[in-house]
Structures are given as C-alpha cells and as structure tokens.
Write a protein that holds these residues in place. Structure first.
Motif, mmCIF file in Angstrom:
data_model
loop_
_atom_site.group_PDB
_atom_site.id
_atom_site.type_symbol
_atom_site.label_atom_id
_atom_site.label_comp_id
_atom_site.label_asym_id
_atom_site.label_seq_id
_atom_site.Cartn_x
_atom_site.Cartn_y
_atom_site.Cartn_z
ATOM 1 N N GLY A 143 -41.692 6.945 -65.722
ATOM 2 C CA GLY A 143 -41.217 7.119 -63.497
ATOM 3 C C GLY A 143 -41.977 8.172 -62.904
ATOM 4 O O GLY A 143 -43.728 8.353 -63.357
ATOM 5 N N ASP A 144 -41.792 8.185 -61.330
ATOM 6 C CA ASP A 144 -42.710 8.824 -61.252
ATOM 7 C C ASP A 144 -41.926 10.271 -60.971
ATOM 8 O O ASP A 144 -41.427 10.902 -61.020
ATOM 9 N N GLU B 298 -47.002 5.352 -62.055
ATOM 10 C CA GLU B 298 -45.734 6.006 -63.117
ATOM 11 C C GLU B 298 -46.785 6.572 -64.057
ATOM 12 O O GLU B 298 -47.464 5.592 -64.403
ATOM 13 N N CYS B 299 -46.469 7.568 -64.735
ATOM 14 C CA CYS B 299 -46.744 8.010 -65.853
ATOM 15 C C CYS B 299 -45.667 7.167 -66.985
ATOM 16 O O CYS B 299 -44.482 7.281 -67.210
ATOM 17 N N GLU B 300 -46.573 6.450 -67.265
ATOM 18 C CA GLU B 300 -45.725 6.053 -68.714
ATOM 19 C C GLU B 300 -44.670 6.456 -70.062
ATOM 20 O O GLU B 300 -44.058 6.399 -70.827
ATOM 21 N N GLU C 174 -54.085 5.418 -64.866
ATOM 22 C CA GLU C 174 -52.960 5.007 -65.703
ATOM 23 C C GLU C 174 -52.780 6.385 -67.033
ATOM 24 O O GLU C 174 -53.107 7.025 -67.934
#
Length: 134
Positions: free
Chosen positions: A99-100, A93-95, A24
């Motif tokens: 989303g993906d 998920e990328c904040e 993350e």
C-alpha cells in the motif's frame, strides 16, 4: 534456443525494470537488500583471513560484480525511507509493504468473529493437554 543462466537473466530483467519503473524498483529493493554487501563482505573476510585463492586483488572483481547491486540497495533504502515519511512518490505503492505510506485514513479491518486464535491457540491447547513429566 539457448537460455541464459538464471542469475544473468535476473540481472538483465532488473536493469530492464529499472529503466521502465524506477520508483517501484527502488522501493522494492529496500526489502531485498544487502545481497551485494554480503557477497563483498564474504570476499573481504576471505582476503583478510588469507584463504588460498583470495589475494587482495580478489576484492576488485567482487566490487565490480556486486557493487552496482549494493549501490541500488542503498538508493532503494534511502528512497523507501523518504517514501514512508511521505516526502516523495505518494502516488506509488510499495509491492512489499502492501500500500501507500501510512497517511492515517485507512479503515481498520473488523475482527473475524470466527477466528479461534489460529495456530498459536491450537499449539497452546495441545501443550496443556500433554502430561507433565517430572
């Protein structure tokens, strides 16, 4: 109780999070990148211009201070590119992206029937209502 200066506390928190949630952190670093590179470039520019107090040796502390951040930015950019292409970490998920990676099966959001165009439409209407100056 003593408090750490904000940059030091942020740096400690970054490395703490990097050990607990490396994927993350790397994905998010892509969106907050190049601070280290900017600092190094600024010091290099001051050295090249011959600014007082910035001898050639001033680059070494700049690289020691900002180099790890710059390396993390580069690694994050590489990881984010691989993540976006679906090659790594599909379950993460990328904040910042929200989303993906785009796998093509997301549902399109329906249009808001009450949307009147927002600020751009209001501004356009205001411009049309202003008298023309010759």
């Amino acid at each position: 109780m003593s408090h750490l200066p904000r940059p030091v506390a942020d740096l400690i928190r970054l490395w703490h999070d990097l050990t607990l949630h490396p994927r993350e952190v790397l994905l998010n670093r892509c969106h907050h990148q190049w601070r280290g590179a900017g600092f190094i470039a600024l010091i290099a520019l001051l050295v090249v211009m011959g600014a007082p107090g910035f001898p050639a040796g001033a680059l070494l502390p700049a690289l020691l201070l900002a180099g790890p951040s710059w390396a993390l930015d580069l690694a994050g950019t590489l990881a984010h590119g691989l993540w976006e292409s679906g090659r790594i970490w599909q379950c993460v998920e990328c904040e910042c992206c929200g989303g993906d990676p785009d796998d093509g099966d997301d549902e399109a959001e329906p249009d808001d029937p009450f949307d009147d165009g927002g600020f751009a439409r209001d501004f356009e209407n205001w411009l049309k209502s202003q008298p023309a100056h010759a």
